[in-house]
Design a protein around this motif. Structure first.
Motif, mmCIF file in Angstrom:
data_model
loop_
_atom_site.group_PDB
_atom_site.id
_atom_site.type_symbol
_atom_site.label_atom_id
_atom_site.label_comp_id
_atom_site.label_asym_id
_atom_site.label_seq_id
_atom_site.Cartn_x
_atom_site.Cartn_y
_atom_site.Cartn_z
ATOM 1 N N ARG A 45 0.840 -1.210 0.000
ATOM 2 C CA ARG A 45 0.000 0.000 0.000
ATOM 3 C C ARG A 45 0.868 1.250 0.000
ATOM 4 O O ARG A 45 0.605 2.209 -0.718
ATOM 5 C CB ARG A 45 -0.934 -0.011 1.210
ATOM 6 N N GLY B 84 -0.942 6.959 6.633
ATOM 7 C CA GLY B 84 -2.306 6.443 6.689
ATOM 8 C C GLY B 84 -2.383 4.963 6.959
ATOM 9 O O GLY B 84 -3.430 4.342 6.785
ATOM 10 N N ASN C 90 -3.186 -0.408 -4.610
ATOM 11 C CA ASN C 90 -4.501 -0.443 -3.992
ATOM 12 C C ASN C 90 -4.850 -1.907 -3.716
ATOM 13 O O ASN C 90 -5.400 -2.601 -4.564
ATOM 14 C CB ASN C 90 -5.531 0.203 -4.919
ATOM 15 N N ARG D 99 -6.190 7.731 1.550
ATOM 16 C CA ARG D 99 -5.738 6.367 1.803
ATOM 17 C C ARG D 99 -4.233 6.241 1.554
ATOM 18 O O ARG D 99 -3.651 6.998 0.784
ATOM 19 C CB ARG D 99 -6.465 5.393 0.873
ATOM 20 N N THR D 100 -3.663 5.220 2.184
ATOM 21 C CA THR D 100 -2.224 4.998 2.055
ATOM 22 C C THR D 100 -1.787 4.930 0.593
ATOM 23 O O THR D 100 -0.777 5.513 0.211
ATOM 24 C CB THR D 100 -1.864 3.673 2.743
ATOM 25 N N GLU D 101 -2.574 4.217 -0.222
ATOM 26 C CA GLU D 101 -2.105 3.989 -1.592
ATOM 27 C C GLU D 101 -2.077 5.273 -2.418
ATOM 28 O O GLU D 101 -1.488 5.309 -3.491
ATOM 29 C CB GLU D 101 -2.924 2.900 -2.299
#
Lengths: 325, 286, 234
Positions: B179, C53, B184, C73-75
């Motif tokens: 991540r 995150g 994702n 989000r982290t990604e």
């Protein structure tokens, strides 16, 4: 004896007394239903110990219910034993079978263990279906003289089996409660709450898992023997029914609250309520139970009792220990 | 001679088992998830094909252009919005959810289609056979086997030669760092499930073309696929083919002894492998 | 002072019921190198996880170029321009050296840093490009971990324990790449146990103790004794 322990003992005793006197005030059909509930309570408590505490997700406990049923019939029919004498034999036979399975199945990583237990159950069922002397695929009934040896009249027989089932339900619950409060129980609790931490405080995970698996199997088999003492007939289909002995039990525990002793009680009540209410709609109750179980796991995780515990702080069977990760 | 014939049939049957196993192995490889409803989804695929054939008049094999996307979408959705939220250090929740799905699917199919045996009629290929020296083999089992080989080769390529495959493996190794590296992982999990479901759809149609099925045919398919995975070795896609073949041959030889021995022989080989080679014949995953 | 490229304001974070960070404030100036020091368990890795995150944090607790990013989000962080060199390297075991780099290159931003340029910076990696990442020495693994951050062409790199578990001479090799990295306009937060080294390199220092900032400011403002003092929380 501490205050909470006293309350629990009192509660269980009162429940046992009320149940024991049921033949005086309940009808035949009700008695049968309560008896069935008690057998499911016992199976649910046992599966909860296995999956909810020891983290052993077995979907093959029907192997041991069926084994118990067959030990009862083979012991009485082929070996001429009185029915009750087959119970310790069922205990030992299932314990040994579980030990053998554990040696192999514990090699399966993670979730594959679950399907492994299923294969084990299928294999046991195939073995019993393949022996003509034990009725093959058609099954075998308890002969009339064996049935009469339980009690002379049909009514008395039903009472005896009912009391046995009640003893089983309350007995298993009490035994599990005692276990959880004992030293090995502390290890089980640690295992439930945090397996990694459990190792670091010196819990021997594989040993405790092995013994939980074996003991739960042995006791499940005794429950099976008594269940089939009521049914008076075994067949591979009925004895090793995934639907009856595994699916229903898992739903009971998951909906009631996995990893909580009270979960088995609440779950059994919900299961029978749904099954009896929706009995006119075929298998629809199973779909409902499945959907409820999926929702419970996805959103709450700890079932109905988990919600009660969190929001109301209740505890029917206080274990006196709360370990948070 | 009967044994040579049995072994040949067993090898070809192994192709079908490899198809059951490949989808199971794929999602275990990417997210350590075991789908208890795998077999029930295979049967669901077969019923969707049946309905498609009945309503559109398409040939069963052509119905795949409907069944595969439909199942892939279903797989994506189930992973994205249901199973992803249960993935974590605790192994129980995903097993319990897929277990619940299995029961819901079986009983819904039962209410919709009754317990009647169904089958997909695929025409002349059902009975056509070709002679290999003294033995003759059916075209359908041979094609099934070839489809299995092609699909596994395709999955191997995907897994080890493409960007998506890299994302699969990275997610499997360390999803937290994946991540942080911009992957994702929820989408990756869902794509993996969609691919698994595409294989399920193909397996479902081929199963329905070669044998009868009913709403409760799923669990046995799960078990055969699972046995092929364990016999073949965890994490190895070609291993699932080997495992499928070993299982198919064991069952075919068992059936020579007695009908009950067919499945029991397969289970015994499974336990034997667990006893002597618990990591399977061709393990890849550590 | 111009807007810091990365700011942390009043950050609280933790694991479940356990709170590990309490009201952290921190500013990373554009093009700067901020040294983050503190004993084991002081919350350094937790701070990185929270910025990225990987742990829940509030929307306004982290800002990037003045914009709140705490809700992302982290990604999304890599594409935004924040990359991580994790503690313990954590390379993807089943990916080769080159695949480790490609993965990050594909999900990151385009720019001057490419897989080829990482091989130029760390020539030892070029000949091992097809090797399994587990087959490398510790120092080489650290190079892959740094290269993995670089190929995403980030604006900020969070370095967690660069020298942990490496021989001193290897550490020098790894740090030798720092000027080239910072020279390409990248800002960095570096967690380093070697206080002397970080004092020489960093423009600013932040010291954590038990989840709280106990010292923060330009490196020149502090003597070695003051830092050691804060480090041990005395």
């Amino acid at each position: 004896m501490s205050n909470t322990t006293l309350r629990v003992v009192l509660g269980l005793t009162v429940a046992a007394l009320i149940l024991a006197t049921a033949p005086l005030w309940a009808g035949r059909a009700d008695l049968r239903l309560i008896g069935e509930m008690m057998s499911y309570l016992a199976l649910a408590v046992l599966w909860n110990l296995l999956a909810g505490y020891a983290g052993l997700m077995s979907v093959g406990q029907h192997a041991f219910v069926g084994l118990g049923g067959y030990v009862l019939v083979i012991g009485t029919v082929s070996m001429g034993l009185p029915p009750l004498a087959t119970l310790p034999i069922a205990f030992v036979v299932a314990g040994l079978a579980a030990a053998a399975f554990a040696l192999l199945l514990f090699r399966l990583v993670g979730a594959y263990f679950a399907i492994g237990t299923w294969v084990a159950a299928e294999s046991v069922a195939l073995v019993f279906a393949g022996v003509p002397a034990w009725g093959g695929g058609a099954g075998i009934s308890l002969p009339a003289d064996v049935v009469r040896s339980i009690a002379e009249t049909r009514e008395m027989r039903e009472f005896v089996v009912y009391w046995l089932l009640c003893g089983l339900g309350i007995g298993t619950l009490s035994a599990a409660y005692t276990l959880i409060r004992s030293k090995p129980g502390l290890a089980l609790m640690a295992l439930r709450d945090n397996p990694t931490a459990a190792v670091s405080v010196g819990v021997n995970i594989s040993r405790i898992r092995f013994w939980t698996y074996v003991m739960v199997a042995a006791l499940t088999s005794v429950v099976g023997a008594i269940i089939f003492l009521q049914k008076l007939r075994v067949s591979p289909q009925a004895a090793f029914s995934l639907q009856d002995w595994t699916v229903a039990v898992i739903f009971i525990v998951v909906i009631g609250g996995i990893g909580r002793l009270e979960g088995a009680i609440v779950g059994t009540a919900v299961y029978f309520l749904l099954r009896e209410t929706l009995s006119g709609y075929g298998v629809f109750y199973l779909i409902v139970l499945g959907v409820v179980a999926i929702l419970v796991v996805s959103f709450s995780g700890r079932g109905i009792w988990g919600l009660v515990e969190r929001h109301l702080g209740w505890s029917l069977l206080p274990t006196g220990r709360r370990m948070s990760a | 001679m009967a044994y040579v014939d049995a072994i040949t049939q067993g090898i070809l049957l192994g192709g079908l088992y490899a198809l059951f196993a490949a989808g199971l192995s794929l999602i275990f490889g990417v997210m350590r998830l075991v789908n208890i409803a795998h077999g029930d989804f295979i049967v669901l695929g077969a019923y969707i094909a049946l309905v498609t054939v009945q309503t559109t008049g398409l040939h069963p094999f052509l119905s795949l252009i409907v069944v595969v996307p439909l199942m892939a979408g279903l797989g994506y959705a189930i992973q994205r919005w249901l199973l992803n939220r249960t993935l974590g250090p605790n192994l129980l929740p995903p097993i319990l959810v897929t277990f619940g799905l299995a029961v819901v699917i079986e009983n819904s199919l039962l209410m919709l289609f009754s317990t009647d045996n169904r089958r997909l009629a695929v025409g002349a290929i059902e009975t056509a056979s070709l002679s290999l020296g003294p033995i003759s083999v059916g075209w359908l089992p041979v094609s099934t086997f070839l489809v299995a080989v092609a699909l596994i080769a395709g999955l191997e390529l995907l897994f080890y030669r493409t960007a998506m495959g890299r994302a699969f493996r990275a997610t499997s190794d360390d999803s937290e760092i994946a991540r942080a590296m911009g992957v994702n992982t929820r989408h990756v999990h869902s794509i993996a499930m969609a691919i698994s479901f595409s294989v399920i759809a193909i397996a479902g149609v081929l199963l329905a073309a070669r044998s009868n099925f009913d709403p409760f045919s799923g669990p046995a398919r799960l078990i055969f696929g699972f046995e092929a995975v364990i016999i073949g070795g965890l994490g190895s896609l070609w291993g699932t083919l080997a495992g499928g073949i070993v299982l198919g041959v064991a069952q075919a030889l068992g059936a020579q002894i007695s009908p009950q021995m067919q499945f029991l022989a397969g289970h015994l080989v499974f336990f034997l492998i667990l006893a002597v080679r618990p990591r399977g014949l061709f393990p890849r995953m550590d | 002072m111009s807007t810091p490229i990365l700011s942390v304001r009043g950050l609280n974070a933790g694991y479940g019921d356990f709170q590990a960070l309490f009201g952290i404030d921190l500013d990373l100036p554009e093009g700067g190198l901020l040294g983050l020091v503190g004993a084991n368990g002081a919350g350094k890795s937790t701070l990185f996880k929270a910025i990225l995150g990987l742990l829940p944090r509030g929307r306004d607790m982290v800002t990037f170029r003045g914009q709140p990013i705490g809700h992302l989000r982290t990604e999304a962080m890599l594409r935004l321009g924040i990359a991580l060199v994790p503690e313990g390297r954590r390379l993807f075991r089943s990916l080769s050296v080159e695949e480790n780099l490609k993965l990050a290159a594909e999900s990151g931003r385009r720019g001057e840093w490419t897989v080829t340029r990482v091989f130029d910076l760390f020539p030892a990696l070029r000949e091992k490009r097809h090797a399994a990442s587990t087959a490398l020495s510790g120092g080489q693994q650290q190079m892959v971990a740094i290269g993995r951050a670089l190929v995403s062409n980030p604006s900020v790199i969070l370095f967690d324990e660069i020298s942990l578990g490496l021989a001193p001479i290897i550490v020098n090799d790894v740090y030798a790449a720092m000027p080239a990295i910072l020279g390409s306009g990248i800002s960095a937060i570096v967690v380093e146990q070697d206080v002397e080294r970080i004092r020489r390199m960093a423009d600013r220092l932040v010291c954590l103790n038990e989840g709280r900032v106990v010292l923060s400011g330009p490196t020149g403002d502090f003597t070695k004794a003051q830092i050691t003092h804060a480090y041990f929380g005395e």
